[in-house]
Design an enzyme around this catalytic site. Structure first.
Site, short mmCIF file in Angstrom:
data_model
loop_
_atom_site.label_atom_id
_atom_site.label_comp_id
_atom_site.label_asym_id
_atom_site.label_seq_id
_atom_site.Cartn_x
_atom_site.Cartn_y
_atom_site.Cartn_z
N ARG A 159 0.81 -1.23 0.00
CA ARG A 159 0.00 0.00 0.00
C ARG A 159 0.84 1.28 0.00
O ARG A 159 0.55 2.20 -0.77
CB ARG A 159 -0.98 0.02 1.18
N CYS A 217 14.80 -4.24 -3.44
CA CYS A 217 15.61 -3.33 -4.25
C CYS A 217 14.76 -2.38 -5.08
O CYS A 217 14.70 -2.49 -6.32
CB CYS A 217 16.56 -4.13 -5.13
N GLU A 218 14.03 -1.53 -4.42
CA GLU A 218 13.22 -0.48 -5.05
C GLU A 218 13.22 0.69 -4.09
O GLU A 218 13.03 0.49 -2.88
CB GLU A 218 11.75 -0.92 -5.22
#
Ligand code: PLP
Length: 427
Positions: free
Chosen positions: A314, A345-346
């Site tokens: 969310r 990894c973002e």
């Protein structure tokens, strides 16, 4: 405001009577913890103000499709609102009677419709002319009669996040006022369909009840027009969308929503139904996660936890903010916020900047991401080669695993490498 089932006892955050740290010890983190008591309480609070109307409540299974969650709400009296044959299967397995199930969704396939008709559900909410034709066709082929309601797109601004606004012109949902006459004529001319009524859902997480009022007034106007043509409108399905407070928000009391429904639709003589999701499950669960590292940089402290955006999407998807509490009692002493982030990894794998945490957080400490019951575990994925995390149900001092952790080794069992790609090893 009702007391939360998540509260500190002897310095530790508990779910009902059970310390969250005990569950973490037993099954490891991250995990979702769901409170049975809060689900039951939420259902009662939703149903009570409508007890004097001929109203039914159909839990929007998409919010959390876990079988145990469905079962608890079904035992309270809830029906179900489903959006796929898969959710229908879950609702039935969770113990919801077919006659209490409504089927929503803009892209119902032949298989979805057939499953709904074969199960004998209460109503299919049709969202377009082609869908009506398909419902009629499938019902004819199966020798069934399809109970159909038409989803009106009332063209109102729900004043919520753009990605969860569903009741204005230009979105894929519902049938616009300008097409209603044509849709109704088609439905009435469809030999295998029976017209039941109208339905709408203008969006999710509405903080303000005025968009609902406007939409419901438009619905009442359409009922008036249909009745003037001699057509009976048996049922009105008002959708879901009532918001809950996240991270210290204050929202108008639910009693205001209920009073408005009574005022606008109470005297029409139609059977009313609701499709709440978030309001029933949103505050019933928390996501428990462990601090992996505390990373200090020259302008920020990052609390890197073991839950990521794949477990709770969310914040990344809607910019949503969840309150975060320390499982050991808060010693609030932060002068600058810390950024709570996941390991994925973002850059979007972040649960935001928070003040209300102990000033001495360290690796191994437990945190609880609050109000994580709706569109949370249901949207979890295995992105970044991560296990699908478990869900635990707490009732009093008891607990049970209601979804086990799905390890990567098991996930790999779902996949296969074609024979023709296997390169023989050199001897
Ligand atoms: N009904 C329909 C048709 C929906 O699309 C949704 C959510 O997207 C709901 C009900 C449940 O909404 P909420 O969880 O906001 O109550």
């Amino acid at each position: 405001m009702t007391k939360s089932v998540y509260a500190y006892r002897n310095g530790v955050l508990c779910a009902e009577a059970l310390p969250l740290a005990e569950i973490a010890e037993e099954i490891d983190t991250p995990f979702y913890c769901v409170s049975a008591k809060q689900l039951q309480r939420n259902y009662r609070l939703f149903a009570k103000p409508f007890a004097d109307l001929n109203a039914t409540i159909h839990y929007a299974v998409k919010a959390n499709a876990n079988l145990a969650v469905i079962r608890i709400l079904a035992e309270c009296g809830a029906g179900a609102d489903v959006t796929s044959a898969g959710e229908l299967e879950r609702a039935l397995a969770g113990g919801v009677a077919p006659q209490k199930i409504v089927f929503s969704g803009v892209g119902k396939t032949r298989d979805d419709i057939a499953a709904a008709l074969l199960a004998g559900i209460l109503q299919i909410n049709a969202e377009s002319l082609p869908e009506l034709r398909l419902i009629n066709h499938v019902a004819g082929a199966l020798g069934k009669e399809a109970p159909v309601s038409l989803r009106l797109n009332p063209d109102v601004d729900a004043k919520t996040h753009a990605k969860i606004s569903t009741g204005h012109k230009g979105v894929k949902f519902g049938i616009g006022l300008e097409q209603m006459g044509e849709a109704l004529a088609l439905l009435l001319a469809s030999p295998h369909c029976v017209f039941k009524g109208l339905t709408m859902h203008v969006g999710s997480m509405l903080k303000d009840y005025e968009p609902f009022r406007l939409a419901y007034q438009r619905l009442a106007d359409v009922v008036g027009l249909l009745r003037a043509q001699g057509l009976e409108v048996e049922r009105l399905d008002l959708g879901g969308g009532v918001g809950i407070p996240y991270d210290g928000q204050t929202l108008a009391p639910f009693a205001d929503y209920a009073a408005m429904v009574h005022e606008v639709l109470g005297s029409l003589g139609c059977a009313l139904s609701f499709e709440p999701g978030r309001k029933l499950v949103g505050d019933a669960a928390v996501l428990v996660t462990r601090v992996v590292h505390v990373k200090e940089t020259d302008n920020k402290t990052f609390i890197i936890v073991d839950a990521g955006m794949n477990d709770l999407v969310r914040p990344a998807l809607y910019g949503a903010r969840h309150e975060i509490l320390s499982v050991r009692q808060n010693i609030i002493g932060l002068t600058a916020p810390v950024s709570v982030v996941g390991p994925v990894c973002e850059t979007s794998d972040s649960f935001g900047d928070h003040f209300m945490l102990p000033d001495q957080l360290k690796a191994g400490d437990l945190l609880a991401i609050m109000q994580a019951g709706a569109y949370a575990s249901a949207m979890a994925s295995t992105y970044n080669g991560r296990p699908l995390i478990p869900e635990v149900l707490v009732s009093g001092a008891r607990h049970a695993i209601i979804r086990r952790r799905i390890a990567v080794a098991e996930q790999m069992g779902w996949e296969s490498i074609p024979d023709w790609m296997v390169i023989p090893r050199a001897a």
